[in-house]
Design an enzyme around this catalytic site. Structure first.
Site, PDB file in Angstrom:
ATOM      1  N   GLU A 122       8.592 -11.313 -25.255  1.00  0.00           N
ATOM      2  CA  GLU A 122       7.682 -10.132 -25.148  1.00  0.00           C
ATOM      3  C   GLU A 122       8.341  -8.889 -24.836  1.00  0.00           C
ATOM      4  O   GLU A 122       7.419  -7.590 -25.221  1.00  0.00           O
ATOM      5  CB  GLU A 122       6.575 -10.379 -24.190  1.00  0.00           C
ATOM      6  CG  GLU A 122       7.086 -10.694 -22.652  1.00  0.00           C
ATOM      7  CD  GLU A 122       5.961 -10.923 -21.648  1.00  0.00           C
ATOM      8  OE1 GLU A 122       4.831 -10.432 -21.984  1.00  0.00           O
ATOM      9  OE2 GLU A 122       6.088 -11.538 -20.879  1.00  0.00           O
ATOM     10  N   LYS A 150      -1.264  -4.939 -19.881  1.00  0.00           N
ATOM     11  CA  LYS A 150      -1.101  -5.724 -18.715  1.00  0.00           C
ATOM     12  C   LYS A 150      -2.075  -6.782 -18.505  1.00  0.00           C
ATOM     13  O   LYS A 150      -1.800  -7.826 -18.091  1.00  0.00           O
ATOM     14  CB  LYS A 150      -1.088  -4.760 -17.649  1.00  0.00           C
ATOM     15  CG  LYS A 150      -0.536  -5.487 -16.311  1.00  0.00           C
ATOM     16  CD  LYS A 150       0.709  -6.154 -16.373  1.00  0.00           C
ATOM     17  CE  LYS A 150       1.080  -6.933 -15.028  1.00  0.00           C
ATOM     18  NZ  LYS A 150       2.268  -7.900 -15.252  1.00  0.00           N
ATOM     19  N   TRP A 189      -3.885  -1.481  -1.389  1.00  0.00           N
ATOM     20  CA  TRP A 189      -3.964  -2.675  -2.259  1.00  0.00           C
ATOM     21  C   TRP A 189      -4.509  -4.013  -1.337  1.00  0.00           C
ATOM     22  O   TRP A 189      -3.757  -4.454  -0.722  1.00  0.00           O
ATOM     23  CB  TRP A 189      -2.692  -2.900  -2.773  1.00  0.00           C
ATOM     24  CG  TRP A 189      -2.359  -4.230  -3.707  1.00  0.00           C
ATOM     25  CD1 TRP A 189      -2.050  -5.415  -3.155  1.00  0.00           C
ATOM     26  CD2 TRP A 189      -2.602  -4.386  -5.009  1.00  0.00           C
ATOM     27  NE1 TRP A 189      -1.781  -6.270  -4.087  1.00  0.00           N
ATOM     28  CE2 TRP A 189      -2.354  -5.784  -5.325  1.00  0.00           C
ATOM     29  CE3 TRP A 189      -3.036  -3.402  -5.798  1.00  0.00           C
ATOM     30  CZ2 TRP A 189      -2.443  -6.219  -6.724  1.00  0.00           C
ATOM     31  CZ3 TRP A 189      -2.900  -3.907  -7.045  1.00  0.00           C
ATOM     32  CH2 TRP A 189      -2.957  -5.381  -7.714  1.00  0.00           C
ATOM     33  N   ASN A 217       0.593  -0.927   6.200  1.00  0.00           N
ATOM     34  CA  ASN A 217       1.232  -1.371   5.033  1.00  0.00           C
ATOM     35  C   ASN A 217       1.689  -2.762   5.287  1.00  0.00           C
ATOM     36  O   ASN A 217       2.752  -2.885   6.440  1.00  0.00           O
ATOM     37  CB  ASN A 217       2.318  -0.619   4.370  1.00  0.00           C
ATOM     38  CG  ASN A 217       2.842  -1.157   2.971  1.00  0.00           C
ATOM     39  OD1 ASN A 217       2.208  -2.168   2.527  1.00  0.00           O
ATOM     40  ND2 ASN A 217       3.617  -0.732   2.169  1.00  0.00           N
ATOM     41  N   GLY A 218       1.388  -3.862   4.816  1.00  0.00           N
ATOM     42  CA  GLY A 218       2.036  -4.992   5.285  1.00  0.00           C
ATOM     43  C   GLY A 218       0.847  -5.956   5.608  1.00  0.00           C
ATOM     44  O   GLY A 218      -0.301  -5.884   5.322  1.00  0.00           O
ATOM     45  N   ARG A 275       1.537   2.401  -7.712  1.00  0.00           N
ATOM     46  CA  ARG A 275       1.864   0.929  -6.697  1.00  0.00           C
ATOM     47  C   ARG A 275       0.508   0.327  -6.796  1.00  0.00           C
ATOM     48  O   ARG A 275       0.384  -0.906  -6.389  1.00  0.00           O
ATOM     49  CB  ARG A 275       1.996   1.602  -5.355  1.00  0.00           C
ATOM     50  CG  ARG A 275       3.506   2.056  -4.981  1.00  0.00           C
ATOM     51  CD  ARG A 275       3.374   2.673  -3.660  1.00  0.00           C
ATOM     52  NE  ARG A 275       3.580   1.720  -2.716  1.00  0.00           N
ATOM     53  CZ  ARG A 275       4.707   1.177  -2.017  1.00  0.00           C
ATOM     54  NH1 ARG A 275       5.607   1.758  -2.410  1.00  0.00           N
ATOM     55  NH2 ARG A 275       4.721   0.051  -1.095  1.00  0.00           N
ATOM     56  N   HIS A 277      12.294 -34.769 -32.709  1.00  0.00           N
ATOM     57  CA  HIS A 277      11.029 -34.919 -33.694  1.00  0.00           C
ATOM     58  C   HIS A 277      10.889 -33.859 -34.618  1.00  0.00           C
ATOM     59  O   HIS A 277       9.500 -33.609 -34.911  1.00  0.00           O
ATOM     60  CB  HIS A 277       9.985 -35.464 -32.541  1.00  0.00           C
ATOM     61  CG  HIS A 277      10.289 -36.462 -31.881  1.00  0.00           C
ATOM     62  ND1 HIS A 277      10.399 -37.831 -32.174  1.00  0.00           N
ATOM     63  CD2 HIS A 277      10.571 -36.588 -30.508  1.00  0.00           C
ATOM     64  CE1 HIS A 277      10.372 -38.706 -31.303  1.00  0.00           C
ATOM     65  NE2 HIS A 277      10.578 -37.926 -29.983  1.00  0.00           N
ATOM     66  N   CYS A 280       0.958  -1.234   0.042  1.00  0.00           N
ATOM     67  CA  CYS A 280      -0.063  -0.057  -0.054  1.00  0.00           C
ATOM     68  C   CYS A 280       0.887   1.200  -0.056  1.00  0.00           C
ATOM     69  O   CYS A 280       2.049   1.135   0.088  1.00  0.00           O
ATOM     70  CB  CYS A 280      -0.852   0.080   1.244  1.00  0.00           C
ATOM     71  SG  CYS A 280      -1.519  -1.672   1.533  1.00  0.00           S
ATOM     72  N   GLU A 336       8.672 -20.203 -19.739  1.00  0.00           N
ATOM     73  CA  GLU A 336       8.400 -18.786 -19.290  1.00  0.00           C
ATOM     74  C   GLU A 336       9.631 -17.824 -19.572  1.00  0.00           C
ATOM     75  O   GLU A 336       9.333 -16.779 -19.881  1.00  0.00           O
ATOM     76  CB  GLU A 336       8.342 -19.092 -17.872  1.00  0.00           C
ATOM     77  CG  GLU A 336       8.232 -17.767 -17.019  1.00  0.00           C
ATOM     78  CD  GLU A 336       7.007 -16.869 -17.272  1.00  0.00           C
ATOM     79  OE1 GLU A 336       6.136 -17.246 -18.419  1.00  0.00           O
ATOM     80  OE2 GLU A 336       7.234 -15.787 -17.105  1.00  0.00           O
ATOM     81  N   LYS A 385       9.203 -14.411 -21.602  1.00  0.00           N
ATOM     82  CA  LYS A 385       9.894 -12.954 -21.288  1.00  0.00           C
ATOM     83  C   LYS A 385      10.754 -12.492 -22.001  1.00  0.00           C
ATOM     84  O   LYS A 385      10.690 -11.253 -22.444  1.00  0.00           O
ATOM     85  CB  LYS A 385      10.522 -13.278 -19.739  1.00  0.00           C
ATOM     86  CG  LYS A 385      10.003 -13.731 -18.584  1.00  0.00           C
ATOM     87  CD  LYS A 385       9.206 -12.427 -18.330  1.00  0.00           C
ATOM     88  CE  LYS A 385       7.983 -12.444 -18.469  1.00  0.00           C
ATOM     89  NZ  LYS A 385       6.788 -13.291 -18.484  1.00  0.00           N
TER      90      LYS A 385
HETATM   91  C1  AGP Z   1       3.326 -12.456 -19.101  1.00  0.00           C
HETATM   92  O1  AGP Z   1       4.389 -11.718 -19.092  1.00  0.00           O
HETATM   93  C2  AGP Z   1       2.403 -11.837 -19.930  1.00  0.00           C
HETATM   94  N1  AGP Z   1       2.097 -10.546 -19.455  1.00  0.00           N
HETATM   95  C3  AGP Z   1       0.995 -12.567 -20.104  1.00  0.00           C
HETATM   96  O2  AGP Z   1       1.309 -13.503 -20.762  1.00  0.00           O
HETATM   97  C4  AGP Z   1       0.052 -12.746 -19.014  1.00  0.00           C
HETATM   98  O3  AGP Z   1       0.767 -13.554 -18.103  1.00  0.00           O
HETATM   99  C5  AGP Z   1      -1.364 -13.329 -19.618  1.00  0.00           C
HETATM  100  O4  AGP Z   1      -1.924 -12.323 -20.378  1.00  0.00           O
HETATM  101  C6  AGP Z   1      -2.241 -13.767 -18.456  1.00  0.00           C
HETATM  102  O5  AGP Z   1      -2.569 -12.580 -17.575  1.00  0.00           O
HETATM  103  P1  AGP Z   1      -3.227 -12.827 -16.097  1.00  0.00           P
HETATM  104  O6  AGP Z   1      -2.158 -13.548 -15.354  1.00  0.00           O
HETATM  105  O7  AGP Z   1      -3.511 -11.534 -15.814  1.00  0.00           O
HETATM  106  O8  AGP Z   1      -4.404 -13.754 -16.540  1.00  0.00           O
END
Ligand code: AGP
Length: 610
Positions: free
Chosen positions: A490, A605, A75, A101-102, A27, A506, A2, A483, A487
């Site tokens: 993207e 996001k 938050w 906060n915490g 934040r 394969h 927070c 993953e 990273k």
């Molecule tokens: C991951 O770095 C991306 N931002 C994206 O793959 C994300 O994980 C995906 O859109 C799912 O989002 P969510 O966890 O908010 O559902």
């Protein structure tokens, strides 16, 4: 996670505090509130949603100025976003106000004691309200003493600012494992959880350390240790600009959030345990009978969250012995999945607003499945529509590229699988304790791992011009390879590709040629020899290999061109440390390529479209 602001000076408290809270908006928050010392009382106002809603309420009800106040952006971690749950919280007669906060881990115990022994009536669902009542209980005209006394009863993480109506010329604060600073202003002084809140008014600050209490008046800031001995503290001169300050001095939110992972993992782990030492999975009401009724588990998510699902599958099948499938949410509902009342549908989502995931959840629910969600945003759509919610405690994740949400999702999946295994009796107690111990050691191991960032930065310098990079792994390393590849692609826009190492032969190995760069994850002891063969396969075709293995593994150095080491830990939990170097690698490669790291092109996001 927070935002906290405290101010004491000649006047203008309302505007200065609101302004400070606005500088903490990055934040993330879902409600805000303020307490102002005025006419011998504490005027408290709160609002859900944006700070503008709080300002609107203030305009209506409290026009008079004030010389001291505390403010908070919340938050939610305990209790959904609401005015009742927003801070500041007060004691019964409103003579003490606090912002926090915490997470107070022993708040249930405190709440029970305050209610049973002192007749306190709680007005919110939060852990923080217990702090206000506790300070009120110990208050005998000396706020500093009362705060210090109350802090001795608290367990968990906290930075608390408190005010007393009878002492309007003081603010007292105390911290443990949650950030707190004090700022020296012109004829006024400040408290805050983060530098941006006070940067406009104060650049000379005191960094408050754990278990210290601070007494702030208009002319003085006094710092005390646990024994209430005054502490001398050097002043820290903040030279950052406002933008850098929002990121806590980091260049990007993504790097800040990578470095917040030890705390996020610790906070997500620290759910306390019940009377017989079992993990208390707050928010999960699955009983032994419910679990015995489950014949199949689906884990459904998108992107990074789906990679966490792959680890969750491994853990649930390994510990709870229930057949588990992982589905990409956008595919799940179109494939006519087999769902009935004996299905457990686990949905993972950082934002809790991803439409593909939400739609899949609704489909599963309509067919009678029990829905359990792992979510980071309290009160989000996925959380609200689930039967059970198990929150990650990563705090707001601002960067589009998910990092701390991923590692805390992994923690949640492990805890859920351990809980299921222990409840069903499919996991021997010794195994349960062993894995729980391994998880508990991870925050310190992640901290150590992050100290190796310079080595990762050097590797990034050698590889950032590559336009194609392969990630391979076996067992739990497959999800980490996926993953790490996501990273990288993207945020650096490099065409990276992840595949199970055993699958290379394969077809995909046709792409390996002289100079191909392959990142080979070999953290799984029991699959290490197999991974060595896969490394030999790609080396034989001219690939350059960056290996990833547990510390002390010299074998891999005979084959890989260079090796990234992670701390030794059990195979079951390696995804959490193994992903961190790959997050840092992606970050530094993208930085060298001049990419917009926090806001990569074409990405959002939360993907709230299908
Ligand atoms: C991951 O770095 C991306 N931002 C994206 O793959 C994300 O994980 C995906 O859109 C799912 O989002 P969510 O966890 O908010 O559902």
């Amino acid at each position: 996670m927070c935002g906290i602001v405290g101010y004491i000076g000649g006047g203008g408290a309302k505007h200065i505090i609101i302004d400070g809270l606005k500088r903490l908006e990055y934040r993330g928050y879902d409600s805000a509130g303020i307490a102002l010392a005025a006419d011998g009382r504490l005027a408290v106002e709160k609002a859900v949603g944006r700070i503008a809603n709080l300002e609107a309420r203030l305009a209506e009800v409290s026009a008079e100025d004030s010389h001291a106040g505390i403010g908070h952006t919340r938050w939610a971690t305990h209790g959904a976003p609401s005015r009742a749950n927003a801070h500041p919280h007060t004691n019964a007669d409103g003579t003490i106000a606090i912002v926090h906060n915490g997470i107070i881990e022993n708040y249930a115990e405190l709440k029970e004691r305050l209610t049973a022994e002192h007749g306190v009536r709680f007005r919110s669902e939060t852990d923080s309200e217990a702090v206000a009542h506790l300070i009120g209980l110990f208050y005998e005209g000396d706020l500093l003493a009362a705060v210090n006394r109350a802090a001795r009863e608290l367990r968990g993480t906290y930075s608390v600012c408190a005010m007393a109506a009878a002492e309007p010329d003081k603010i007292v604060a105390v911290r443990k494992d949650a950030p707190l600073i004090a700022g020296l202003g012109e004829n006024c002084n400040f408290l805050a959880s983060d530098i941006p809140a006070l940067l406009k008014y104060a650049r000379m600050i005191y960094l408050i350390e754990n278990n210290e209490t601070v007494l702030v008046t208009r002319n003085e800031i006094s710092i005390f240790n646990e024994k209430m001995e005054k502490v001398k503290r050097d002043v820290f001169h903040v030279t950052w600009d406002a933008d850098a300050a929002e990121k806590g001095g980091y260049d990007h939110f993504m790097r800040k959030e990578i470095f917040e992972q030890p705390a996020g993992v610790a906070e997500t782990l620290n759910r306390g345990s019940d009377e017989n030492g079992a993990i208390k999975l707050d928010g999960i009401s699955l009983t032994k009978r419910d679990l015995e009724h489950i014949e199949r588990v689906y884990i459904v998510a998108c992107g990074t969250a789906s990679h966490a699902g792959l680890v969750g599958k491994f853990a649930i099948e390994r510990f709870a012995r229930i057949p588990t499938e992982v589905d990409i949410a956008s595919e799940f509902r179109y494939r006519e999945p087999y769902i009935n009342a004996k299905t457990l549908f686990i949905c993972i989502s950082q934002s809790g607003e991803t439409l593909d995931t939400l739609a899949a959840l609704r489909e599963a629910k309509s067919r009678g499945a029990r829905v359990l969600s792992v979510v980071n945003v309290v009160g989000s759509s996925v959380a609200r529509e689930s039967d059970d919610v198990f929150y990650t405690r990563a705090g707001p994740e601002i960067a589009v590229a998910s990092t701390k949400a991923f590692t805390t999702q992994l923690v949640c999946m492990y805890l859920i699988a351990l809980y299921m295994g222990r409840t069903l009796g499919t996991l021997p107690d010794a195994e349960y304790e062993r894995v729980l111990l391994e998880l508990g050691q991870l925050p310190d191991k992640l901290t150590l791992l992050l100290e190796d960032e310079p080595k990762i930065r050097d590797i990034a310098k050698r590889i950032y011009k590559n336009e194609r990079i392969f990630f391979i792994g076996r067992g739990n390393d497959v999800s980490v390879a996926l993953e790490g590849s996501l990273k990288l692609k993207e945020i650096s826009y490099i065409h990276s590709f992840a595949i199970a190492a055993g699958e290379l032969k394969h077809g995909t190995i046709a792409l390996i040629e002289q100079g191909s760069l392959v990142i080979a994850l070999a953290s799984q002891d029991r699959l290490f020899e197999k991974m060595l063969s896969n490394i030999e396969e790609v080396k034989a075709r001219g690939a350059r290999v960056i290996g990833l293995a547990k510390a002390g593994n010299r074998e891999i150095e005979k084959l890989a061109d260079e090796v990234i080491y992670i701390p030794v830990c059990a195979d079951e939990v390696t995804p959490i440390p193994a992903v961190v170097p790959l997050q840092l690698l992606a970050y530094h490669v993208a930085k060298l390529r001049g990419c917009d790291i926090d806001k990569p092109k074409n990405l959002a996001k939360a993907v709230t479209v299908e």
